[in-house]
Design a protein around this motif. Structure first.
Motif, PDB file in Angstrom:
ATOM      1  N   HIS A   1      -6.125  15.529   2.005  1.00  0.00           N
ATOM      2  CA  HIS A   1      -4.780  15.818   2.510  1.00  0.00           C
ATOM      3  C   HIS A   1      -4.323  17.259   2.288  1.00  0.00           C
ATOM      4  O   HIS A   1      -3.254  17.620   2.787  1.00  0.00           O
ATOM      5  CB  HIS A   1      -3.752  14.900   1.833  1.00  0.00           C
ATOM      6  CG  HIS A   1      -3.990  13.445   2.044  1.00  0.00           C
ATOM      7  ND1 HIS A   1      -4.065  12.874   3.294  1.00  0.00           N
ATOM      8  CD2 HIS A   1      -4.170  12.440   1.155  1.00  0.00           C
ATOM      9  CE1 HIS A   1      -4.278  11.570   3.159  1.00  0.00           C
ATOM     10  NE2 HIS A   1      -4.345  11.279   1.877  1.00  0.00           N
ATOM     11  N   ALA A   2      -5.061  18.076   1.530  1.00  0.00           N
ATOM     12  CA  ALA A   2      -4.568  19.404   1.196  1.00  0.00           C
ATOM     13  C   ALA A   2      -5.699  20.429   1.219  1.00  0.00           C
ATOM     14  O   ALA A   2      -6.855  20.090   0.928  1.00  0.00           O
ATOM     15  CB  ALA A   2      -3.912  19.390  -0.188  1.00  0.00           C
ATOM     16  N   PRO A   3      -5.397  21.682   1.554  1.00  0.00           N
ATOM     17  CA  PRO A   3      -6.420  22.729   1.522  1.00  0.00           C
ATOM     18  C   PRO A   3      -7.028  22.851   0.121  1.00  0.00           C
ATOM     19  O   PRO A   3      -6.310  22.930  -0.876  1.00  0.00           O
ATOM     20  CB  PRO A   3      -5.640  23.998   1.884  1.00  0.00           C
ATOM     21  CG  PRO A   3      -4.452  23.518   2.642  1.00  0.00           C
ATOM     22  CD  PRO A   3      -4.090  22.202   2.021  1.00  0.00           C
ATOM     23  N   GLY A   4      -8.354  22.814   0.062  1.00  0.00           N
ATOM     24  CA  GLY A   4      -9.028  22.967  -1.225  1.00  0.00           C
ATOM     25  C   GLY A   4      -8.897  21.781  -2.149  1.00  0.00           C
ATOM     26  O   GLY A   4      -9.093  21.915  -3.363  1.00  0.00           O
ATOM     27  N   ALA A   5      -8.575  20.602  -1.615  1.00  0.00           N
ATOM     28  CA  ALA A   5      -8.515  19.389  -2.445  1.00  0.00           C
ATOM     29  C   ALA A   5      -9.940  18.893  -2.648  1.00  0.00           C
ATOM     30  O   ALA A   5     -10.389  17.929  -2.031  1.00  0.00           O
ATOM     31  CB  ALA A   5      -7.648  18.322  -1.791  1.00  0.00           C
TER      32      ALA A   5
ATOM     33  N   VAL B   1       2.905  13.344   2.165  1.00  0.00           N
ATOM     34  CA  VAL B   1       1.778  12.425   2.312  1.00  0.00           C
ATOM     35  C   VAL B   1       2.156  11.013   1.901  1.00  0.00           C
ATOM     36  O   VAL B   1       1.848  10.037   2.596  1.00  0.00           O
ATOM     37  CB  VAL B   1       0.575  12.918   1.478  1.00  0.00           C
ATOM     38  CG1 VAL B   1      -0.511  11.845   1.410  1.00  0.00           C
ATOM     39  CG2 VAL B   1      -0.004  14.198   2.087  1.00  0.00           C
ATOM     40  N   THR B   2       2.853  10.865   0.767  1.00  0.00           N
ATOM     41  CA  THR B   2       3.085   9.539   0.192  1.00  0.00           C
ATOM     42  C   THR B   2       4.455   8.955   0.513  1.00  0.00           C
ATOM     43  O   THR B   2       4.650   7.737   0.421  1.00  0.00           O
ATOM     44  CB  THR B   2       2.959   9.597  -1.343  1.00  0.00           C
ATOM     45  OG1 THR B   2       3.993  10.455  -1.862  1.00  0.00           O
ATOM     46  CG2 THR B   2       1.601  10.129  -1.761  1.00  0.00           C
ATOM     47  N   GLY B   3       5.406   9.818   0.825  1.00  0.00           N
ATOM     48  CA  GLY B   3       6.770   9.344   1.005  1.00  0.00           C
ATOM     49  C   GLY B   3       7.553   9.278  -0.282  1.00  0.00           C
ATOM     50  O   GLY B   3       8.758   9.002  -0.276  1.00  0.00           O
ATOM     51  N   PHE B   4       6.889   9.534  -1.432  1.00  0.00           N
ATOM     52  CA  PHE B   4       7.591   9.560  -2.714  1.00  0.00           C
ATOM     53  C   PHE B   4       8.393  10.864  -2.816  1.00  0.00           C
ATOM     54  O   PHE B   4       7.828  11.946  -2.700  1.00  0.00           O
ATOM     55  CB  PHE B   4       6.611   9.513  -3.892  1.00  0.00           C
ATOM     56  CG  PHE B   4       5.846   8.240  -4.023  1.00  0.00           C
ATOM     57  CD1 PHE B   4       6.369   7.036  -3.598  1.00  0.00           C
ATOM     58  CD2 PHE B   4       4.584   8.240  -4.613  1.00  0.00           C
ATOM     59  CE1 PHE B   4       5.652   5.855  -3.728  1.00  0.00           C
ATOM     60  CE2 PHE B   4       3.865   7.068  -4.748  1.00  0.00           C
ATOM     61  CZ  PHE B   4       4.395   5.873  -4.305  1.00  0.00           C
ATOM     62  N   GLU B   5       9.681  10.758  -3.048  1.00  0.00           N
ATOM     63  CA  GLU B   5      10.476  11.958  -3.279  1.00  0.00           C
ATOM     64  C   GLU B   5      10.322  12.337  -4.750  1.00  0.00           C
ATOM     65  O   GLU B   5      10.631  11.536  -5.637  1.00  0.00           O
ATOM     66  CB  GLU B   5      11.941  11.709  -2.925  1.00  0.00           C
ATOM     67  CG  GLU B   5      12.172  11.424  -1.442  1.00  0.00           C
ATOM     68  CD  GLU B   5      11.601  12.521  -0.533  1.00  0.00           C
ATOM     69  OE1 GLU B   5      11.652  13.707  -0.920  1.00  0.00           O
ATOM     70  OE2 GLU B   5      11.080  12.180   0.545  1.00  0.00           O
TER      71      GLU B   5
ATOM     72  N   SER C   1       0.823  -1.198   0.000  1.00  0.00           N
ATOM     73  CA  SER C   1       0.000   0.000   0.000  1.00  0.00           C
ATOM     74  C   SER C   1       0.863   1.255   0.000  1.00  0.00           C
ATOM     75  O   SER C   1       2.005   1.258   0.477  1.00  0.00           O
ATOM     76  CB  SER C   1      -0.917   0.009   1.218  1.00  0.00           C
ATOM     77  OG  SER C   1      -0.163   0.054   2.405  1.00  0.00           O
ATOM     78  N   VAL C   2       0.301   2.335  -0.545  1.00  0.00           N
ATOM     79  CA  VAL C   2       0.995   3.607  -0.644  1.00  0.00           C
ATOM     80  C   VAL C   2       0.422   4.546   0.410  1.00  0.00           C
ATOM     81  O   VAL C   2      -0.797   4.758   0.449  1.00  0.00           O
ATOM     82  CB  VAL C   2       0.823   4.221  -2.045  1.00  0.00           C
ATOM     83  CG1 VAL C   2       1.608   5.524  -2.150  1.00  0.00           C
ATOM     84  CG2 VAL C   2       1.259   3.237  -3.116  1.00  0.00           C
ATOM     85  N   PRO C   3       1.240   5.135   1.275  1.00  0.00           N
ATOM     86  CA  PRO C   3       0.718   6.090   2.259  1.00  0.00           C
ATOM     87  C   PRO C   3      -0.069   7.210   1.584  1.00  0.00           C
ATOM     88  O   PRO C   3       0.270   7.652   0.483  1.00  0.00           O
ATOM     89  CB  PRO C   3       1.985   6.629   2.923  1.00  0.00           C
ATOM     90  CG  PRO C   3       2.992   5.541   2.763  1.00  0.00           C
ATOM     91  CD  PRO C   3       2.687   4.922   1.425  1.00  0.00           C
ATOM     92  N   GLY C   4      -1.122   7.645   2.245  1.00  0.00           N
ATOM     93  CA  GLY C   4      -1.957   8.711   1.713  1.00  0.00           C
ATOM     94  C   GLY C   4      -3.109   8.233   0.855  1.00  0.00           C
ATOM     95  O   GLY C   4      -4.145   8.891   0.761  1.00  0.00           O
ATOM     96  N   TYR C   5      -2.928   7.082   0.227  1.00  0.00           N
ATOM     97  CA  TYR C   5      -3.983   6.503  -0.604  1.00  0.00           C
ATOM     98  C   TYR C   5      -4.782   5.495   0.220  1.00  0.00           C
ATOM     99  O   TYR C   5      -4.263   4.902   1.172  1.00  0.00           O
ATOM    100  CB  TYR C   5      -3.397   5.782  -1.815  1.00  0.00           C
ATOM    101  CG  TYR C   5      -2.784   6.680  -2.864  1.00  0.00           C
ATOM    102  CD1 TYR C   5      -3.512   7.094  -3.967  1.00  0.00           C
ATOM    103  CD2 TYR C   5      -1.455   7.105  -2.751  1.00  0.00           C
ATOM    104  CE1 TYR C   5      -2.942   7.906  -4.950  1.00  0.00           C
ATOM    105  CE2 TYR C   5      -0.881   7.918  -3.722  1.00  0.00           C
ATOM    106  CZ  TYR C   5      -1.625   8.317  -4.811  1.00  0.00           C
ATOM    107  OH  TYR C   5      -1.063   9.124  -5.776  1.00  0.00           O
ATOM    108  N   ALA C   6      -6.029   5.283  -0.180  1.00  0.00           N
ATOM    109  CA  ALA C   6      -6.774   4.174   0.408  1.00  0.00           C
ATOM    110  C   ALA C   6      -6.184   2.850  -0.073  1.00  0.00           C
ATOM    111  O   ALA C   6      -6.262   1.826   0.614  1.00  0.00           O
ATOM    112  CB  ALA C   6      -8.252   4.271   0.031  1.00  0.00           C
ATOM    113  N   GLY C   7      -5.603   2.890  -1.287  1.00  0.00           N
ATOM    114  CA  GLY C   7      -4.934   1.700  -1.821  1.00  0.00           C
ATOM    115  C   GLY C   7      -5.864   0.697  -2.468  1.00  0.00           C
ATOM    116  O   GLY C   7      -5.442  -0.404  -2.801  1.00  0.00           O
TER     117      GLY C   7
ATOM    118  N   ARG D   1      -0.340   9.024   6.763  1.00  0.00           N
ATOM    119  CA  ARG D   1       0.561   9.817   5.934  1.00  0.00           C
ATOM    120  C   ARG D   1       1.997   9.406   6.229  1.00  0.00           C
ATOM    121  O   ARG D   1       2.327   9.080   7.369  1.00  0.00           O
ATOM    122  CB  ARG D   1       0.350  11.297   6.199  1.00  0.00           C
ATOM    123  CG  ARG D   1      -0.985  11.794   5.648  1.00  0.00           C
ATOM    124  CD  ARG D   1      -1.723  12.687   6.592  1.00  0.00           C
ATOM    125  NE  ARG D   1      -3.066  13.014   6.077  1.00  0.00           N
ATOM    126  CZ  ARG D   1      -4.085  13.373   6.829  1.00  0.00           C
ATOM    127  NH1 ARG D   1      -3.952  13.452   8.152  1.00  0.00           N
ATOM    128  NH2 ARG D   1      -5.246  13.642   6.288  1.00  0.00           N
ATOM    129  N   ALA D   2       2.840   9.461   5.222  1.00  0.00           N
ATOM    130  CA  ALA D   2       4.211   8.980   5.378  1.00  0.00           C
ATOM    131  C   ALA D   2       4.981   9.770   6.434  1.00  0.00           C
ATOM    132  O   ALA D   2       5.678   9.198   7.261  1.00  0.00           O
ATOM    133  CB  ALA D   2       4.933   9.045   4.030  1.00  0.00           C
TER     134      ALA D   2
END
Length: 634
Positions: free
Chosen positions: A72-76, A519-523, A2-8, A212-213
């Motif tokens: 996860h973000a303002p206005g998302a 959120v995801t840990g992806f750089e 699973s990817v952090p931030g996503y339901a997956g 979140r990551a």
């Protein structure tokens, strides 16, 4: 993994059998396509054949996706919807704001893929990882605005509801999907796709916040971005009206669709009648806002620009609508109606019927032009009591009801102006659309290069597929000079759609990248993220070419090549001439890495984008385009 931030998880719902299956969202997909628009086009490309019949639920799919930063973000606030369009016969994505996307993710899913059809009307309810298909016979026939509360009574008061109205049930080709009664996923007729499935609505609710990551970093960034946008003075000034002062703006720029695109400029005293101050005079009391506080504004929005308004005219005071520029322009300016109370009432009716206000406004005003010029006779207007003349709100509303019922002349207009002109055998030279999609309410004769955006947009005449900069009249120089800035803005818009972020919030690229990484840990970098726009468009163009719409549909309506008749932009056309437009489109192809004649992505472009698996389809699309077009050019 699973990817952090996503339901997956992605739910696949087959309405024919009632079966629900769940597949995992993998890391590679998340990295390359993010969510929202990117994920929609990947799934649409993989699951919907270019030959699919849009209104055959055995062949088409309805896909709903949350943006990568939803919850996860303002206005998302954006929720993306995609299917093969009954209006254009190509893949089409359309968006609604508010909170559906965030609640979908909190309900345990990043996307829903809906297929098949039910023998009896149904609605889908999603809550905390569970998906139910529930009976909706008692809701069938209800308005898209009215049905929301009925579904909440059966589920949860906090549920977010995406529903269709009678127009979707009767398969009007530009039927919309209304979210929580105020926001429309309006374009391309995806409400008709739901209607073909016997699907009245989709409701979601959840309270499972994905981990979140780097939660500490995420919280700090969230608060910093929220405060910066909230305190940004230009944004705060704009938020006073939201889009409701758009009529004043379009008139000043000679970009209005007035009187079916014959009056891009209006004198200030006329524009004022549908301007922001006039709308705000009808703003509802705070007590009305409180009633809708949980669903009116976008998820964590720092500026809350949406307004609620009620007509002042006696007998209409009970109506509450959320006016926006496109409604004021296409239901007011296009048919020549400058009474704001009448336009607000028409907006409420059109929303409740489940019609796209842009496409319907174009269809109604197109018919008015034909009638006033003697190209359509009174005897052909079956079912109409009012004459379809400019300035008649009664005629506009009568046409809306006839279209939603597919009755009389309304059954012709329900096909969209491209098909309606073929049915009538006239009016194609006056129909304002690209690839079958009626144009949004910004006339490109007021901005150099905008016509290239309309002509090359993946879905047709959308105003949200990139604006060239700076703002200049088309006579300033070749349209091709604006292509580079158009591409940059287009890819930025797609990134926002893939993240689920409102395009009216002044995010920086760095803020988006940092939030996504936390959120995801992806750089990642902004440069990597914006490639999602190129990827999504490349897949869209291959699919559209295989469906026979590209490159033939990469053009503009004749009306925009007629000179502006009056005002400060008098004499301007969308491009200097047809050759100027064609050269700009070829330049767009060149800069994108597409075949410079046929506009189909080249193999090296696809490899660069990580889409090497689509090369075979692109080569097939090129051969088919050559067969269709080459004989015509000989």
């Amino acid at each position: 993994m699973s990817v952090p931030g996503y339901a997956g998880r992605i739910a696949f719902i087959d309405l024919s059998s009632g079966r629900v299956s769940v597949k995992e969202l993998d890391q590679d997909t998340a990295r390359l396509f993010l969510g929202g628009k990117g994920l929609l086009y990947l799934l649409g490309y993989q699951l919907i054949a270019p030959s699919a019949e849009p209104l055959d639920p055995r062949e088409n799919k309805l896909i709903i996706a949350a943006g990568a930063l939803a919850a996860h973000a303002p206005g998302a606030s954006k929720t993306g919807f995609l299917a093969k369009s009954p209006l254009t016969s190509i893949l089409c994505d359309t968006y609604a704001g508010q909170v559906f996307a965030g609640k979908l993710r909190l309900a345990g899913f990043d996307a829903l893929v809906i297929s098949g059809s039910s023998d009896e009307p149904v609605y889908i309810y999603v809550e905390n990882g569970e998906v139910e298909v529930r009976p909706a016979r008692h809701l069938w026939g209800s308005g898209a605005v009215e049905v929301v509360e009925a579904i909440r009574r059966e589920t949860r008061q906090g549920a977010s509801v995406a529903a269709i109205g009678p127009a979707g049930e009767r398969l009007v080709r530009y039927a919309n999907i209304m979210v929580d009664g105020f926001r429309a996923a309006g374009r391309c007729g995806l409400g008709a796709v739901m209607g073909s499935m016997g699907l009245k609505a989709v409701a979601v609710w959840g309270n499972r916040v994905p981990e979140r990551a780097r939660p500490g970093e995420w919280r700090r960034l969230y608060l910093e971005v929220y405060k910066r946008i909230r305190d940004d003075e230009p944004t705060r000034s704009w938020a006073r009206y939201g889009t409701n002062d758009g009529v004043s703006v379009c008139s000043r720029l000679s970009m209005c669709p007035g009187w079916h695109w014959k009056r891009p400029w209006l004198p200030p005293e006329e524009a004022k009648k549908l301007g922001g101050d006039t709308v705000l005079e009808r703003e509802t009391p705070r007590s009305v806002y409180k009633k809708y506080a949980g669903v009116l504004w976008g998820w964590g929005c720092p500026i809350k620009c949406s307004k609620l308004a009620a007509p002042k005219k006696k007998g209409l005071e009970h109506i509450v609508v959320k006016p926006e520029y496109e409604n004021l322009a296409m239901l007011g300016l296009a048919p020549g109606v400058l009474d704001v109370d009448e336009v607000l009432y028409t907006e409420w009716l059109v929303n409740n019927l489940g019609l796209d206000s842009i496409s319907f406004g174009e269809a109604a005003s197109w018919l008015m032009e034909l009638y006033e010029e003697g190209l359509v006779q009174r005897g052909e207007l079956t079912g109409m009591e009012n004459e379809p003349r400019f300035g008649s709100p009664e005629a506009v509303r009568e046409l809306a009801r006839l279209v939603a019922e597919r009755r009389g002349i309304g059954a012709v207009l329900a096909e969209g102006v491209e098909k309606a002109s073929r049915i009538l055998g006239r009016g194609s030279d006056r129909a304002v659309h690209v690839k079958g999609l009626e144009a949004a309410a910004w006339d490109p004769r007021g901005r150099r290069g905008l016509v290239v955006s309309y002509a090359t947009a993946d879905v047709g005449a959308s105003h949200l597929r990139g604006w060239p900069r700076p703002h200049q009249p088309p006579s300033r120089g070749p349209a091709a000079e604006m292509v580079k800035s158009l591409i940059a803005d287009r890819d930025w818009k797609v990134l926002l759609d893939s993240m689920g972020l409102c395009s009216f919030l002044p995010y920086t690229r760095e803020e988006v990248a940092k939030l996504y990484s936390a959120v995801t840990g992806f750089e990642t970098t902004p440069e990597e993220l914006v490639l999602v726009g190129w990827r999504a468009e490349a897949l869209a163009r291959i699919h559209a070419a295989l469906a026979g719409r590209v490159p033939e549909g990469d053009t503009a309506p004749k009306r925009w090549m007629e000179p502006v008749p009056e005002g400060p932009m008098k004499g301007e056309k969308a491009a200097q001439d047809w050759r100027d437009l064609e050269e700009a489109i070829r330049e767009y192809y060149r800069q994108r890495g597409y075949h410079t004649t046929y506009g189909i992505p080249l193999p090296e472009t696809l490899e660069k984008l990580g889409l090497g698996w689509a090369v075979g389809d692109a080569e097939k699309a090129l051969k088919e385009a050559e067969k269709r077009i080459a004989p015509k050019e000989e």
